[in-house]
Write a protein that holds these residues in place. Structure first.
Motif, PDB file in Angstrom:
ATOM      1  N   MET A   1      60.085  -7.361  24.807  1.00 30.56           N
ATOM      2  CA  MET A   1      59.619  -6.007  24.786  1.00 30.56           C
ATOM      3  C   MET A   1      58.206  -5.727  25.306  1.00 30.56           C
ATOM      4  SD  MET A   1      59.753  -3.960  21.146  1.00 30.56           S
ATOM      5  CE  MET A   1      57.851  -3.406  20.812  1.00 30.56           C
ATOM      6  N   ASP A   2      58.266  -4.620  26.154  1.00 29.30           N
ATOM      7  CA  ASP A   2      56.805  -4.186  26.651  1.00 29.30           C
ATOM      8  C   ASP A   2      55.929  -4.418  25.129  1.00 29.30           C
ATOM      9  OD1 ASP A   2      54.805  -3.889  28.165  1.00 29.30           O
ATOM     10  OD2 ASP A   2      55.483  -1.920  28.629  1.00 29.30           O
ATOM     11  N   ASN A   3      54.617  -4.769  25.288  1.00 26.52           N
ATOM     12  CA  ASN A   3      53.735  -4.847  24.221  1.00 26.52           C
ATOM     13  C   ASN A   3      52.889  -3.659  24.001  1.00 26.52           C
ATOM     14  OD1 ASN A   3      54.740  -7.265  23.690  1.00 26.52           O
ATOM     15  ND2 ASN A   3      53.035  -8.456  25.112  1.00 26.52           N
ATOM     16  N   ARG A   4      53.065  -2.472  24.727  1.00 21.33           N
ATOM     17  CA  ARG A   4      52.340  -1.469  24.662  1.00 21.33           C
ATOM     18  C   ARG A   4      53.245  -0.172  25.319  1.00 21.33           C
ATOM     19  NH1 ARG A   4      46.193  -0.919  25.266  1.00 21.33           N
ATOM     20  NH2 ARG A   4      46.011   0.925  24.042  1.00 21.33           N
ATOM     21  N   LEU A   5      53.130   0.926  24.429  1.00 16.99           N
ATOM     22  CA  LEU A   5      53.623   2.112  24.965  1.00 16.99           C
ATOM     23  C   LEU A   5      52.755   3.232  24.860  1.00 16.99           C
ATOM     24  CD1 LEU A   5      56.193   4.241  25.280  1.00 16.99           C
ATOM     25  CD2 LEU A   5      56.427   4.440  22.819  1.00 16.99           C
ATOM     26  N   TYR A   6      52.285   3.641  26.281  1.00 12.45           N
ATOM     27  CA  TYR A   6      51.179   4.528  26.219  1.00 12.45           C
ATOM     28  C   TYR A   6      52.026   5.751  27.135  1.00 12.45           C
ATOM     29  CZ  TYR A   6      47.231   6.996  27.475  1.00 12.45           C
ATOM     30  OH  TYR A   6      46.259   8.030  27.628  1.00 12.45           O
ATOM     31  N   ILE A   7      51.766   7.026  26.512  1.00 13.14           N
ATOM     32  CA  ILE A   7      52.213   8.331  27.281  1.00 13.14           C
ATOM     33  C   ILE A   7      50.842   9.386  27.059  1.00 13.14           C
ATOM     34  CG2 ILE A   7      53.888  10.146  26.991  1.00 13.14           C
ATOM     35  CD1 ILE A   7      55.697   8.471  25.442  1.00 13.14           C
ATOM     36  N   PRO A   8      50.157   9.607  28.238  1.00 17.37           N
ATOM     37  CA  PRO A   8      49.339  10.482  28.267  1.00 17.37           C
ATOM     38  C   PRO A   8      49.392  11.967  27.590  1.00 17.37           C
ATOM     39  CG  PRO A   8      50.081  10.126  30.426  1.00 17.37           C
ATOM     40  CD  PRO A   8      50.729   9.142  29.595  1.00 17.37           C
ATOM     41  N   ALA A   9      48.632  12.491  27.102  1.00 19.83           N
ATOM     42  CA  ALA A   9      48.887  14.022  26.555  1.00 19.83           C
ATOM     43  C   ALA A   9      49.036  14.954  27.572  1.00 19.83           C
ATOM     44  CB  ALA A   9      47.344  14.141  25.595  1.00 19.83           C
ATOM     45  N   THR A  10      49.938  15.905  26.999  1.00 21.76           N
ATOM     46  CA  THR A  10      50.013  16.979  28.087  1.00 21.76           C
ATOM     47  C   THR A  10      49.577  18.198  27.421  1.00 21.76           C
ATOM     48  OG1 THR A  10      52.398  17.694  27.596  1.00 21.76           O
ATOM     49  CG2 THR A  10      51.816  15.750  29.276  1.00 21.76           C
ATOM     50  N   ASP A  12      51.365  20.118  25.771  1.00 23.21           N
ATOM     51  CA  ASP A  12      52.329  20.211  24.756  1.00 23.21           C
ATOM     52  C   ASP A  12      52.857  18.965  23.936  1.00 23.21           C
ATOM     53  OD1 ASP A  12      53.829  19.733  26.999  1.00 23.21           O
ATOM     54  OD2 ASP A  12      55.223  21.559  26.467  1.00 23.21           O
ATOM     55  N   THR A  13      52.333  18.041  24.762  1.00 21.03           N
ATOM     56  CA  THR A  13      52.782  16.763  23.899  1.00 21.03           C
ATOM     57  C   THR A  13      51.592  16.147  23.692  1.00 21.03           C
ATOM     58  OG1 THR A  13      53.107  15.702  25.987  1.00 21.03           O
ATOM     59  CG2 THR A  13      54.942  16.789  24.793  1.00 21.03           C
ATOM     60  N   PRO A  14      51.693  14.945  22.614  1.00 20.97           N
ATOM     61  CA  PRO A  14      50.517  14.275  22.067  1.00 20.97           C
ATOM     62  C   PRO A  14      50.235  12.869  23.127  1.00 20.97           C
ATOM     63  CG  PRO A  14      52.174  13.866  20.777  1.00 20.97           C
ATOM     64  CD  PRO A  14      52.588  14.845  21.426  1.00 20.97           C
ATOM     65  N   GLU A  15      49.082  12.345  23.127  1.00 20.95           N
ATOM     66  CA  GLU A  15      48.900  11.216  23.695  1.00 20.95           C
ATOM     67  C   GLU A  15      49.541  10.223  22.634  1.00 20.95           C
ATOM     68  OE1 GLU A  15      45.127   8.549  24.898  1.00 20.95           O
ATOM     69  OE2 GLU A  15      44.994   9.387  22.756  1.00 20.95           O
ATOM     70  N   VAL A  16      50.383   9.205  23.226  1.00 22.95           N
ATOM     71  CA  VAL A  16      50.801   8.261  22.337  1.00 22.95           C
ATOM     72  C   VAL A  16      50.333   6.927  22.689  1.00 22.95           C
ATOM     73  CG1 VAL A  16      53.041   6.962  21.806  1.00 22.95           C
ATOM     74  CG2 VAL A  16      53.009   9.599  22.445  1.00 22.95           C
ATOM     75  N   ASP A  17      49.967   6.114  21.908  1.00 20.45           N
ATOM     76  CA  ASP A  17      49.077   4.828  22.289  1.00 20.45           C
ATOM     77  C   ASP A  17      49.410   3.896  21.082  1.00 20.45           C
ATOM     78  OD1 ASP A  17      47.824   2.656  23.449  1.00 20.45           O
ATOM     79  OD2 ASP A  17      45.748   3.748  23.139  1.00 20.45           O
ATOM     80  N   PHE A  18      50.532   3.454  21.438  1.00 19.50           N
ATOM     81  CA  PHE A  18      51.136   2.272  20.657  1.00 19.50           C
ATOM     82  C   PHE A  18      50.908   0.716  21.046  1.00 19.50           C
ATOM     83  CE2 PHE A  18      54.608   4.936  18.154  1.00 19.50           C
ATOM     84  CZ  PHE A  18      53.402   6.049  17.957  1.00 19.50           C
ATOM     85  N   ASP A  19      49.958   0.214  20.383  1.00 19.22           N
ATOM     86  CA  ASP A  19      49.712  -1.140  20.923  1.00 19.22           C
ATOM     87  C   ASP A  19      50.462  -2.145  20.182  1.00 19.22           C
ATOM     88  OD1 ASP A  19      48.511  -3.747  21.358  1.00 19.22           O
ATOM     89  OD2 ASP A  19      46.444  -2.847  21.648  1.00 19.22           O
ATOM     90  N   PHE A  20      51.548  -2.512  20.276  1.00 16.38           N
ATOM     91  CA  PHE A  20      52.030  -3.357  19.524  1.00 16.38           C
ATOM     92  C   PHE A  20      51.709  -4.677  19.150  1.00 16.38           C
ATOM     93  CE2 PHE A  20      55.548  -0.588  21.518  1.00 16.38           C
ATOM     94  CZ  PHE A  20      55.527   0.446  20.380  1.00 16.38           C
TER      95      PHE A  20
END
Length: 130
Positions: A1-10, A12-20
């Motif tokens: 599993m990748d150890n990080r999930l990062y999605i920049p904010a737009t 209408d969507t939030p920044e997702v910064d999940f540092d597992f």
């Protein structure tokens, strides 16, 4: 599993910064995507995979949303439900619910989550209004 999930904010969507690796999950911004189910699907699946692998782990979650629509509300509830389920596995979950001190609606939703999931270490954290 990748150890990080990062999605920049737009807009209408939030920044997702999940540092597992650090056991810190963070959502920031606004959440009113055209399809909340599509946007949150991978986020929920990756979080489930991460939590399934945790045992006796301290997990810190920060949710700092300035606005979210009703379909995002359901997805947030699903996320917190996953966190709550991981407590059964012996994990400790601290949820920092960051809200504008003048925004009663977001504070009340956070308080409802705290009531629905009393095993989560819930902390309402007001920010200064801009």
């Amino acid at each position: 599993m990748d150890n990080r999930l990062y999605i920049p904010a737009t807009p209408d969507t939030p920044e997702v910064d999940f540092d597992f690796d650090a056991c810190h999950l963070c959502l920031r911004g606004e959440s009113y995507p055209e399809s909340a189910v599509s946007f949150y699907h991978d986020i929920l699946e990756r979080t489930r995979e991460f939590l399934d692998a945790c045992k006796d782990t301290e997990v810190q979650v920060t949710i700092e949303l300035k606005y979210f629509n009703s379909s995002s509300t359901k997805m947030l509830f699903n996320l917190v439900d996953l966190l709550n389920y991981s407590i059964v596995r012996g994990n400790h979950v601290r949820l920092n619910w960051v809200h504008d001190e003048e925004d009663e609606t977001i504070l009340e939703f956070g308080q409802e989550l705290a009531e629905d999931f009393p095993d989560i270490d819930f902390r309402a954290m007001p920010t200064q209004a801009l």
